[in-house]
Design a protein around this motif. Structure first.
Motif, PDB file in Angstrom:
ATOM      1  N   ALA A   1      27.965  30.502  52.143  1.00 48.42           N
ATOM      2  CA  ALA A   1      27.307  30.025  53.362  1.00 48.42           C
ATOM      3  C   ALA A   1      25.809  29.855  53.153  1.00 48.42           C
ATOM      4  N   LEU A   2      25.195  30.732  52.376  1.00 44.65           N
ATOM      5  CA  LEU A   2      23.763  30.612  52.102  1.00 44.65           C
ATOM      6  C   LEU A   2      23.428  29.288  51.425  1.00 44.65           C
ATOM      7  N   ILE A   3      24.242  28.899  50.446  1.00 43.91           N
ATOM      8  CA  ILE A   3      24.015  27.622  49.762  1.00 43.91           C
ATOM      9  C   ILE A   3      24.111  26.472  50.760  1.00 43.91           C
ATOM     10  N   SER A   4      25.111  26.493  51.621  1.00 43.51           N
ATOM     11  CA  SER A   4      25.329  25.369  52.542  1.00 43.51           C
ATOM     12  C   SER A   4      24.211  25.243  53.571  1.00 43.51           C
ATOM     13  N   ILE A   5      23.660  26.355  54.055  1.00 41.53           N
ATOM     14  CA  ILE A   5      22.616  26.244  55.077  1.00 41.53           C
ATOM     15  C   ILE A   5      21.233  25.980  54.474  1.00 41.53           C
ATOM     16  N   MET A   6      21.085  26.238  53.155  1.00 46.31           N
ATOM     17  CA  MET A   6      19.802  25.927  52.509  1.00 46.31           C
ATOM     18  C   MET A   6      19.759  24.523  51.918  1.00 46.31           C
ATOM     19  N   LEU A   7      20.919  23.881  51.767  1.00 42.91           N
ATOM     20  CA  LEU A   7      20.975  22.544  51.195  1.00 42.91           C
ATOM     21  C   LEU A   7      20.261  21.560  52.122  1.00 42.91           C
ATOM     22  N   ASP A   8      19.229  20.888  51.594  1.00 44.17           N
ATOM     23  CA  ASP A   8      18.439  19.908  52.362  1.00 44.17           C
ATOM     24  C   ASP A   8      17.783  20.512  53.600  1.00 44.17           C
ATOM     25  N   SER A   9      17.480  21.806  53.568  1.00 39.05           N
ATOM     26  CA  SER A   9      16.823  22.469  54.704  1.00 39.05           C
ATOM     27  C   SER A   9      15.641  23.281  54.189  1.00 39.05           C
ATOM     28  N   SER A  10      14.463  22.724  54.260  1.00 40.28           N
ATOM     29  CA  SER A  10      13.267  23.414  53.778  1.00 40.28           C
ATOM     30  C   SER A  10      12.988  24.675  54.593  1.00 40.28           C
ATOM     31  N   ALA A  11      13.263  24.621  55.899  1.00 42.26           N
ATOM     32  CA  ALA A  11      12.999  25.779  56.762  1.00 42.26           C
ATOM     33  C   ALA A  11      13.836  26.975  56.340  1.00 42.26           C
ATOM     34  N   ASN A  12      15.126  26.755  56.075  1.00 40.44           N
ATOM     35  CA  ASN A  12      15.989  27.859  55.660  1.00 40.44           C
ATOM     36  C   ASN A  12      15.649  28.340  54.252  1.00 40.44           C
ATOM     37  N   GLN A  13      15.224  27.429  53.384  1.00 41.42           N
ATOM     38  CA  GLN A  13      14.809  27.841  52.043  1.00 41.42           C
ATOM     39  C   GLN A  13      13.575  28.738  52.095  1.00 41.42           C
ATOM     40  N   MET A  14      12.629  28.392  52.955  1.00 38.01           N
ATOM     41  CA  MET A  14      11.433  29.237  53.085  1.00 38.01           C
ATOM     42  C   MET A  14      11.772  30.591  53.695  1.00 38.01           C
ATOM     43  N   ASP A  15      12.739  30.613  54.631  1.00 40.10           N
ATOM     44  CA  ASP A  15      13.189  31.893  55.192  1.00 40.10           C
ATOM     45  C   ASP A  15      13.824  32.754  54.104  1.00 40.10           C
ATOM     46  N   PHE A  16      14.592  32.123  53.226  1.00 41.45           N
ATOM     47  CA  PHE A  16      15.234  32.860  52.133  1.00 41.45           C
ATOM     48  C   PHE A  16      14.188  33.478  51.216  1.00 41.45           C
ATOM     49  N   GLU A  17      13.124  32.732  50.935  1.00 39.72           N
ATOM     50  CA  GLU A  17      12.065  33.246  50.079  1.00 39.72           C
ATOM     51  C   GLU A  17      11.304  34.377  50.762  1.00 39.72           C
ATOM     52  N   SER A  18      11.054  34.231  52.067  1.00 43.29           N
ATOM     53  CA  SER A  18      10.312  35.277  52.786  1.00 43.29           C
ATOM     54  C   SER A  18      11.131  36.551  52.936  1.00 43.29           C
ATOM     55  N   CYS A  19      12.453  36.440  52.918  1.00 50.03           N
ATOM     56  CA  CYS A  19      13.324  37.618  53.000  1.00 50.03           C
ATOM     57  C   CYS A  19      13.599  38.240  51.630  1.00 50.03           C
ATOM     58  N   ASP A  20      12.943  37.717  50.571  1.00 48.49           N
ATOM     59  CA  ASP A  20      13.179  38.199  49.199  1.00 48.49           C
ATOM     60  C   ASP A  20      14.655  38.135  48.844  1.00 48.49           C
TER      61      ASP A  20
END
Length: 330
Positions: free
Chosen positions: A218-237
């Motif tokens: 699910a993480l891969i699917s919600i980060m695909l083509d979504s800069s906002a979710n990718q930045m959230d993933f980075e901020s959550c380490d």
């Protein structure tokens, strides 16, 4: 990546002369939602009807196409309303039944572009949106529910209490979330609005193997083509949590393999764009897994752009196994 069991069987061509034992009414309605052919499409296809048709063939074809589209849209909305009604239920077993119905519906939708377009259109209607229901019920963080006052005790209206989500329910909800985001790009926006990355990272760090595997997909699917979710993933380490799991030799090997696949897809596909949001990902992987493993992950993540889906999946498994072997050596 694996998103669950196989798709539904092929379409039926029509009634058989010796029908098999009928299913119960409820199961029959759900399992045949997309398996029935319209009666008018069969009658129009017979040679006799073509010879006796008083209208031009183009007009008849347009009418049949319009009727089929209307029928499909009614079935899409009916399937969503039925599944979402149970997905909002107070009891976990009802929510599980609703999630299974929605997941089966999504697999059926994925079989043709026309039904995918109808599903995407349905997600513009608030009462038919799937992702918000997931985060308001099955993926809800119950520890955040606090009693603000005692009005529900002294009042006449009872307080609504929902049973907590079971492991199977959480895993199903994650599969539904994955399917929605892959079929409908705007569903990643809905996920971001409900702080999806934060919730999924909590699931990844606290739940069991079943939920963790579904969570990585699910993480891969919600980060695909979504800069906002990718930045959230980075901020959550998030990369640190995945690295912690894949380094731990006491963890289930299949889950470690899933982490290897996650890293390959994250670096090669999700983050494989010009000026990506996950600017530190290569540096983080090198720091957490070592130079040799990081180099292998980067090289292996470039696999298979010209391969068919089945070959890509096989290549992904092979490369993930090599990543694990490199970690176990050093």
């Amino acid at each position: 990546m694996n998103s669950g069991p196989g798709l539904i069987g092929p379409l039926r061509s029509g009634p058989k002369t010796q029908p098999s034992k009928p299913l119960p009414r409820r199961d029959t309605e759900q399992s045949e939602m997309y398996l029935k052919k319209a009666l008018w499409s069969e009658s129009m296809a017979t040679p006799e009807s073509d010879q006796k048709a008083p209208y031009p063939a183009t007009a008849v074809g347009e009418l049949v196409t319009s009727l089929n589209r209307q029928r499909l849209y009614r079935e899409v909305t009916l399937a969503l309303r039925t599944g979402l009604r149970e997905a909002r239920a107070e009891f976990s077993f009802l929510r599980v039944r609703g999630l299974r119905s929605i997941l089966k519906f999504l697999r059926s939708v994925a079989e043709s572009d026309s039904t995918i377009n109808l599903f995407c259109h349905s997600q513009s209607i608030p009462e038919l949106q799937v992702v918000p229901v997931l985060f308001q019920n099955s993926l809800k963080q119950y520890e955040e529910d606090t009693v603000a006052n005692l009005d529900h005790i002294f009042g006449v209206e009872p307080m609504k209490i929902s049973s907590p989500s079971t492991d199977a329910e959480v895993a199903l909800a994650l599969r539904v979330l994955e399917g929605c985001c892959l079929l409908h790009r705007e569903s990643t926006i809905f996920a971001h609005q409900h702080k999806a990355i934060e919730i999924l990272m909590d699931i990844l760090s606290t739940r069991g193997v079943l939920e963790q595997g579904a969570c990585l997909d699910a993480l891969i699917s919600i980060m695909l083509d979504s800069s906002a979710n990718q930045m959230d993933f980075e901020s959550c380490d998030g990369i640190e949590e995945v690295a912690h799991i894949i380094r731990d030799k006491q963890v289930d090997e299949n889950l470690r393999m899933k982490c290897g696949e996650f890293l390959l897809l994250l670096i090669g596909h999700v983050n494989g764009r010009e000026r990506p949001p996950l600017a530190r990902i290569h540096e983080d992987v090198r720091r957490l897994l070592g130079e040799k493993s990081a180099s292998l992950i980067w090289a292996a993540s470039q696999f298979g752009s010209t391969l068919d889906p089945e070959q890509r999946l096989t290549a992904l498994h092979i490369q993930a196994r090599r990543v694990l072997e490199s970690l176990d050596l050093y």
